[in-house]
Write a protein that holds these residues in place. Sequence first.
Motif, PDB file in Angstrom:
ATOM      1  N   VAL A   9       0.857  -1.188   0.000  1.00 52.28           N
ATOM      2  CA  VAL A   9       0.000   0.000   0.000  1.00 52.28           C
ATOM      3  C   VAL A   9       0.894   1.240   0.000  1.00 52.28           C
ATOM      4  N   PRO A  13       8.657   6.447  -2.076  1.00 57.97           N
ATOM      5  CA  PRO A  13       9.944   5.751  -2.185  1.00 57.97           C
ATOM      6  C   PRO A  13       9.926   4.373  -1.511  1.00 57.97           C
ATOM      7  N   ALA A  14       9.252   4.246  -0.364  1.00 55.73           N
ATOM      8  CA  ALA A  14       9.257   2.959   0.351  1.00 55.73           C
ATOM      9  C   ALA A  14       8.543   1.878  -0.459  1.00 55.73           C
ATOM     10  N   GLY A  15       7.296   2.126  -0.843  1.00 53.67           N
ATOM     11  CA  GLY A  15       6.503   1.112  -1.544  1.00 53.67           C
ATOM     12  C   GLY A  15       7.103   0.746  -2.897  1.00 53.67           C
ATOM     13  N   LEU A  32      -0.564  -0.471  -4.564  1.00 54.09           N
ATOM     14  CA  LEU A  32      -1.832   0.270  -4.606  1.00 54.09           C
ATOM     15  C   LEU A  32      -1.587   1.698  -4.139  1.00 54.09           C
ATOM     16  N   ARG A  35      -3.189   8.228  -5.030  1.00 54.31           N
ATOM     17  CA  ARG A  35      -3.101   9.381  -5.929  1.00 54.31           C
ATOM     18  C   ARG A  35      -2.852   8.946  -7.373  1.00 54.31           C
ATOM     19  N   ARG A  45       9.269  17.158  -2.743  1.00 48.93           N
ATOM     20  CA  ARG A  45       9.650  16.767  -1.377  1.00 48.93           C
ATOM     21  C   ARG A  45      11.127  17.054  -1.183  1.00 48.93           C
ATOM     22  N   GLN A 102      13.260  13.851  -4.438  1.00 44.54           N
ATOM     23  CA  GLN A 102      12.526  12.607  -4.145  1.00 44.54           C
ATOM     24  C   GLN A 102      11.596  12.227  -5.290  1.00 44.54           C
ATOM     25  N   VAL A 124      -6.557   4.468  -6.333  1.00 43.99           N
ATOM     26  CA  VAL A 124      -7.454   3.553  -5.612  1.00 43.99           C
ATOM     27  C   VAL A 124      -8.083   4.314  -4.444  1.00 43.99           C
ATOM     28  N   ASP A 159       2.277   3.486   3.280  1.00 42.60           N
ATOM     29  CA  ASP A 159       1.317   4.513   2.866  1.00 42.60           C
ATOM     30  C   ASP A 159       1.477   5.827   3.608  1.00 42.60           C
ATOM     31  N   HIS A 162      -0.202   9.654   6.797  1.00 41.69           N
ATOM     32  CA  HIS A 162      -1.666   9.725   6.804  1.00 41.69           C
ATOM     33  C   HIS A 162      -2.319   8.465   6.232  1.00 41.69           C
ATOM     34  N   GLY A 163      -1.548   7.401   6.106  1.00 38.96           N
ATOM     35  CA  GLY A 163      -2.085   6.169   5.521  1.00 38.96           C
ATOM     36  C   GLY A 163      -3.028   5.418   6.459  1.00 38.96           C
ATOM     37  N   VAL A 164      -3.511   4.281   5.970  1.00 44.59           N
ATOM     38  CA  VAL A 164      -4.513   3.533   6.740  1.00 44.59           C
ATOM     39  C   VAL A 164      -3.979   2.242   7.376  1.00 44.59           C
ATOM     40  N   ALA A 302      13.250   5.576   4.728  1.00 41.40           N
ATOM     41  CA  ALA A 302      12.266   4.779   3.979  1.00 41.40           C
ATOM     42  C   ALA A 302      12.990   3.718   3.144  1.00 41.40           C
TER      43      ALA A 302
HETATM   44  N1  APR Z   1      -4.076   3.972   0.065  1.00 41.86           N
HETATM   45  C1  APR Z   1      -3.124   3.965  -0.899  1.00 41.86           C
HETATM   46  N2  APR Z   1      -2.084   4.821  -0.912  1.00 41.86           N
HETATM   47  C2  APR Z   1      -2.005   5.711   0.082  1.00 41.86           C
HETATM   48  C3  APR Z   1      -2.957   5.766   1.121  1.00 41.86           C
HETATM   49  C4  APR Z   1      -4.030   4.841   1.084  1.00 41.86           C
HETATM   50  N3  APR Z   1      -4.956   4.843   2.030  1.00 41.86           N
HETATM   51  N4  APR Z   1      -2.601   6.757   1.975  1.00 41.86           N
HETATM   52  C5  APR Z   1      -1.487   7.283   1.488  1.00 41.86           C
HETATM   53  N5  APR Z   1      -1.109   6.673   0.346  1.00 41.86           N
HETATM   54  C6  APR Z   1       0.062   6.949  -0.492  1.00 41.86           C
HETATM   55  C7  APR Z   1       0.407   8.421  -0.621  1.00 41.86           C
HETATM   56  O1  APR Z   1      -0.370   9.057  -1.634  1.00 41.86           O
HETATM   57  C8  APR Z   1       1.880   8.353  -0.985  1.00 41.86           C
HETATM   58  O2  APR Z   1       2.081   8.319  -2.377  1.00 41.86           O
HETATM   59  O3  APR Z   1       1.193   6.367   0.097  1.00 41.86           O
HETATM   60  C9  APR Z   1       2.363   7.055  -0.372  1.00 41.86           C
HETATM   61  C10 APR Z   1       3.308   7.255   0.781  1.00 41.86           C
HETATM   62  O4  APR Z   1       4.480   7.832   0.282  1.00 41.86           O
HETATM   63  P1  APR Z   1       5.376   8.857   1.117  1.00 41.86           P
HETATM   64  O5  APR Z   1       4.520   9.767   1.904  1.00 41.86           O
HETATM   65  O6  APR Z   1       6.347   9.439   0.151  1.00 41.86           O
HETATM   66  O7  APR Z   1       6.123   7.912   2.189  1.00 41.86           O
HETATM   67  P2  APR Z   1       7.366   6.943   2.069  1.00 41.86           P
HETATM   68  O8  APR Z   1       7.344   6.143   0.814  1.00 41.86           O
HETATM   69  O9  APR Z   1       7.450   6.280   3.378  1.00 41.86           O
HETATM   70  O10 APR Z   1       8.608   7.921   1.908  1.00 41.86           O
HETATM   71  C11 APR Z   1       9.062   8.740   2.946  1.00 41.86           C
HETATM   72  O11 APR Z   1       8.476  10.835   1.992  1.00 41.86           O
HETATM   73  O12 APR Z   1       7.325  12.461   3.187  1.00 41.86           O
HETATM   74  C12 APR Z   1       8.535  12.096   2.676  1.00 41.86           C
HETATM   75  O13 APR Z   1      10.124  13.054   4.156  1.00 41.86           O
HETATM   76  C13 APR Z   1       9.473  11.869   3.781  1.00 41.86           C
HETATM   77  O14 APR Z   1      11.304  11.611   2.415  1.00 41.86           O
HETATM   78  C14 APR Z   1      10.385  10.891   3.207  1.00 41.86           C
HETATM   79  C15 APR Z   1       9.560  10.014   2.352  1.00 41.86           C
END
Ligand code: APR
Length: 391
Positions: A9, A13-15, A32, A35, A45, A102, A124, A159, A162-164, A302
């Motif tokens: 989810v 960068p992580a997913g 998934l 956006r 970023r 990023q 999604v 995610d 603010h993810g779930v 990440a």
């Molecule tokens: N369902 C699907 N996707 C989701 C949901 C959801 N309910 N909620 C959030 N997402 C998506 C977001 O739209 C975003 O694209 O999950 C993704 C999370 O990505 P990031 O916020 O970039 O987090 P991460 O991959 O952990 O990378 C961390 O991001 O915020 C910066 O400073 C932080 O550089 C670090 C990096």
Amino acid sequence: MGRTQVGIVGAGPAGLMLAHLLHLRGISSVVLEARSRDYVEQRVRAGVLEQGSVDLLVESGVGDRLQREGLRHEGIELRFAGESHRVAMTELTGRAITVYGQQEVVKDLIAARLAAGQPIVFEVDDVAVHGLDTEQPSITFTHEGRDETLTCDFVAGCDGFHGVTRGAVPAGVLSTYDRVYPFAWLGVLATAPPAVDELIYANHERGFALYSMRSAQVSRLYLQVAPDEDIDDWSDDRIWAELRARLETVEGWSLNEGPVIEKGITPMRSFVVEPMQWERLYLAGDAVHIVPPTGAKGMNLALADVRLLGDAFAQWYAGGGGGLLEAYSSTALRRVWRAQHFSWWMTSMLHRFGDSDPYQARLQLAQLRNVTTSTAYARALAENYVGPVEV
Ligand code: APR
Ligand code: PHB
């Protein structure tokens, strides 16, 4: 939607990196993302990659553009009390950082995913995870108006804050450690040739400022502002005037100004949730930890998380057992807490915390003097900034 081995989810960068590492090992996954592709590829970023992050991208075959376009930096500058001091990171550590946005990492990973013919589902809605404490967890979501179910062996919660996925863990299992700072960052992207080729971190009585860049034509700048600051109060003229006041404290130094392309306000927060795993849910990146951007660690953490997860899933699917999966949270948390401390320390040293604490302002200057006069202090900063080799 069917089934896959690892349901991922979030396409940050992580997913995306996890999906890439799994694909290289022949493990299937579906990504998934809430956006659109365009949105995640344009979202501005941070942009500092540790040496270890660069190595991971290059070694896994997604570092070509990074090696062509990334800006390798061997030092940073600390500016305070009208003085400028260089921390010679590469001289002190043998390693360097690379400035590369990023969203460029995200673009490269999406391109690799699509070139490999592997699935990413953008836009999604209503993502929910189920059966995490069973051997067949599932993810439900809606896409193009249809209800979908993806069955998997594991779920990776990538995610973001603010993810779930984090919220799917039963109450009482996770512990939260956090700190909210009494300020935010106003971030600006401007078409203006950078006046210098290294980052400048400035401690100033009007507040912190950071001079960074993206290319020979584009500057990336940050100003400490109030947490409830209204972005509409910041005209281009006001932004440049404030940057001049906080940065042009060194004689003979001036900024290059130009049109502001993008601006936004980011709250500052430190946040960790432990453990980073529950049953068949593995959390990574901003979904389980946030650092204030002063240490430039967010994207690096990440990537470090999912490097561990990639190895752990590879061991499991190769029949080597769950040893690395079981160790994932405690192994990852060592690096996470080291970066938490560094980010908190840089933040505390460089920002203005209000008029009420002149003692702290004096301590900041003492700390900055230590870092710029003692090789031991400078090396400690440099080692953390370029990224630890072993944690
Ligand atoms: N369902 C699907 N996707 C989701 C949901 C959801 N309910 N909620 C959030 N997402 C998506 C977001 O739209 C975003 O694209 O999950 C993704 C999370 O990505 P990031 O916020 O970039 O987090 P991460 O991959 O952990 O990378 C961390 O991001 O915020 C910066 O400073 C932080 O550089 C670090 C990096
Ligand atoms: C950036 O270039 O966006 C940047 C650089 C250093 C930081 C944070 C952000 O500490």
